[in-house]
Design an enzyme around this catalytic site. Structure first.
Site, PDB file in Angstrom:
ATOM      1  N   LYS A 233      60.251  26.548  18.654  1.00  0.00           N
ATOM      2  CA  LYS A 233      60.508  27.532  19.301  1.00  0.00           C
ATOM      3  C   LYS A 233      59.872  28.224  19.982  1.00  0.00           C
ATOM      4  O   LYS A 233      58.471  28.842  18.990  1.00  0.00           O
ATOM      5  CB  LYS A 233      61.471  28.462  18.255  1.00  0.00           C
ATOM      6  CG  LYS A 233      62.189  29.122  18.648  1.00  0.00           C
ATOM      7  CD  LYS A 233      63.225  29.988  18.017  1.00  0.00           C
ATOM      8  CE  LYS A 233      63.784  31.848  18.617  1.00  0.00           C
ATOM      9  NZ  LYS A 233      64.130  32.748  17.952  1.00  0.00           N
TER      10      LYS A 233
ATOM     11  N   LYS B 202      56.701  34.307  19.543  1.00  0.00           N
ATOM     12  CA  LYS B 202      55.871  35.447  19.996  1.00  0.00           C
ATOM     13  C   LYS B 202      54.466  35.679  18.516  1.00  0.00           C
ATOM     14  O   LYS B 202      53.691  36.476  19.142  1.00  0.00           O
ATOM     15  CB  LYS B 202      56.646  37.173  20.097  1.00  0.00           C
ATOM     16  CG  LYS B 202      56.835  38.413  19.193  1.00  0.00           C
ATOM     17  CD  LYS B 202      57.899  39.263  19.402  1.00  0.00           C
ATOM     18  CE  LYS B 202      59.016  39.304  18.398  1.00  0.00           C
ATOM     19  NZ  LYS B 202      58.420  40.278  17.571  1.00  0.00           N
TER      20      LYS B 202
ATOM     21  N   LYS C 260      57.875  36.826   0.794  1.00  0.00           N
ATOM     22  CA  LYS C 260      55.968  37.116   2.017  1.00  0.00           C
ATOM     23  C   LYS C 260      55.230  38.450   0.338  1.00  0.00           C
ATOM     24  O   LYS C 260      54.312  37.936   0.261  1.00  0.00           O
ATOM     25  CB  LYS C 260      56.573  38.905   2.708  1.00  0.00           C
ATOM     26  CG  LYS C 260      57.259  38.290   3.949  1.00  0.00           C
ATOM     27  CD  LYS C 260      56.980  39.411   5.019  1.00  0.00           C
ATOM     28  CE  LYS C 260      57.183  39.131   6.430  1.00  0.00           C
ATOM     29  NZ  LYS C 260      57.444  39.759   7.271  1.00  0.00           N
TER      30      LYS C 260
END
Ligand code: LTN
Length: 327
Positions: free
Chosen positions: A193, A196, A112
């Site tokens: 997958k 969200k 990140k």
């Protein structure tokens, strides 16, 4: 005595049918087995820039949807991380017993921090806050995705170090890698997958999706040219995914479903999957609305905050005394 299980949810993105089938459903099925704590890690959501309204909405929706999916507040202690003021205090005490080198070596931090030219100090200390979440309630088990396993391992190191230096204070937690539920795939690209935080909403069924929109998404899901309802994840990932969805929501086995639809075309099969999904979503959304409008959500969170605040206060005082921070 029952073992303690702690589940933390970071309120980013929109909860999906994949989250329900892959994880929430198992939690509902297992809620009698453990002394369960379930919390929204809202302070973990602000290590990167956020929109205020969206963050607030996500926090509320996450908890209301878990309840609407069948998580029972009588069997789980449900709370909001930022309601427990002792957690960041404990985090500071733990940070001072954690090495900069340990934190800078975390894979998630490295990835990140590489993405942004400027990042918050919170991105670095994130795993210590997570350790505080876990250690404050003496969790035995912590179900996490594989990406969070390293953070739970660091938690174990921090806890053992503290116990050794100051005397027995924390239970050493164990990560439980969550691969039990059926993995639901994206409807447009069934090789990845259902996520969200996916950009393209066509492949993802949100738990709060409009019913007609959800139906359309199922009807236009990617399939194959074979015209045969058969489970074969490798060669027929689209149809297999729809079979998994149908099976999870109806409780029928895969072979029963194959048999039932042996003479059906994909249009007919999809219509039946869509009926199941829409029936499920309608129920969830009705309960969700009721939980928000009745004030139940606030009630559950007040109750959880009161319980955990007491536990956290005790742990914090114990740590202060052991460290020498007292009058
Ligand atoms: N880091 C986790 C969320 C999280 C968590 C926790 C999970 C914060 N604190 C404590 C388990 C236990 C994530 O990104 N999903």
């Amino acid at each position: 005595m029952k073992k303690t299980m702690l589940t933390g949810l970071k309120p980013t993105g929109n909860l999906t049918l994949g989250n329900y089938i892959g994880s929430i459903k198992q939690m509902v099925d297992n809620q009698d087995k453990y002394e369960s704590y379930l919390f929204v890690a809202d302070m973990h959501a602000i290590t990167v820039p956020n929109d205020r309204e969206e963050l607030h909405k996500n926090i509320r929706d996450f908890i209301a949807l878990y309840l609407a999916c069948g998580i029972d507040p009588e069997k789980n202690i449900i709370y909001l991380q930022s309601d427990i003021e002792y957690i960041p205090s404990i985090s500071w005490l733990l940070e001072c017993n954690t090495y900069y080198g340990e934190l800078s070596r975390m894979i998630q931090f490295k990835e990140k921090s590489k993405k942004h030219a400027n990042f918050s100090a919170g991105l670095l200390t994130y795993p210590v806050l997570m350790a505080s979440d876990i250690l404050v309630v003496d969790a035995d088990y912590v179900p996490v995705g594989i990406d969070q396993k390293q953070h739970v391992e660091l938690t174990r190191d921090i806890a053992s170090r503290f116990n050794k230096k100051y005397g027995e204070t924390f239970v050493i937690p164990e990560p439980v890698i969550t691969t039990v539920g059926t993995k639901i795939m994206d409807l447009v690209d069934p090789t990845k997958k259902m996520s969200k935080t996916e950009e393209n909403p066509k492949g993802v069924i949100g738990l709060l999706d409009d019913i007609n929109v959800a139906r359309k998404k199922i009807m236009s899901a990617t399939t194959d040219s074979e015209m045969c309802v058969k489970f074969d994840m490798e060669n027929k990932p689209g149809i297999s995914n729809l079979i998994n969805i149908y099976s999870s929501l109806s409780g029928e086995s895969i072979s029963d479903i194959e048999e039932k639809f042996v003479n059906s075309n994909y249009g007919e099969f999809k219509r039946c999957v869509a009926d199941r999904v829409c029936e499920f979503l309608t129920g969830v959304q009705e309960r969700y609305k009721n939980i928000i409008e009745s004030g139940k959500l606030q009630e559950v969170l007040d109750d959880g905050a009161n319980k955990v605040r007491k536990i956290a206060n005790k742990k914090y005082e114990d740590m202060r005394i052991k460290i020498g921070l007292y009058r």
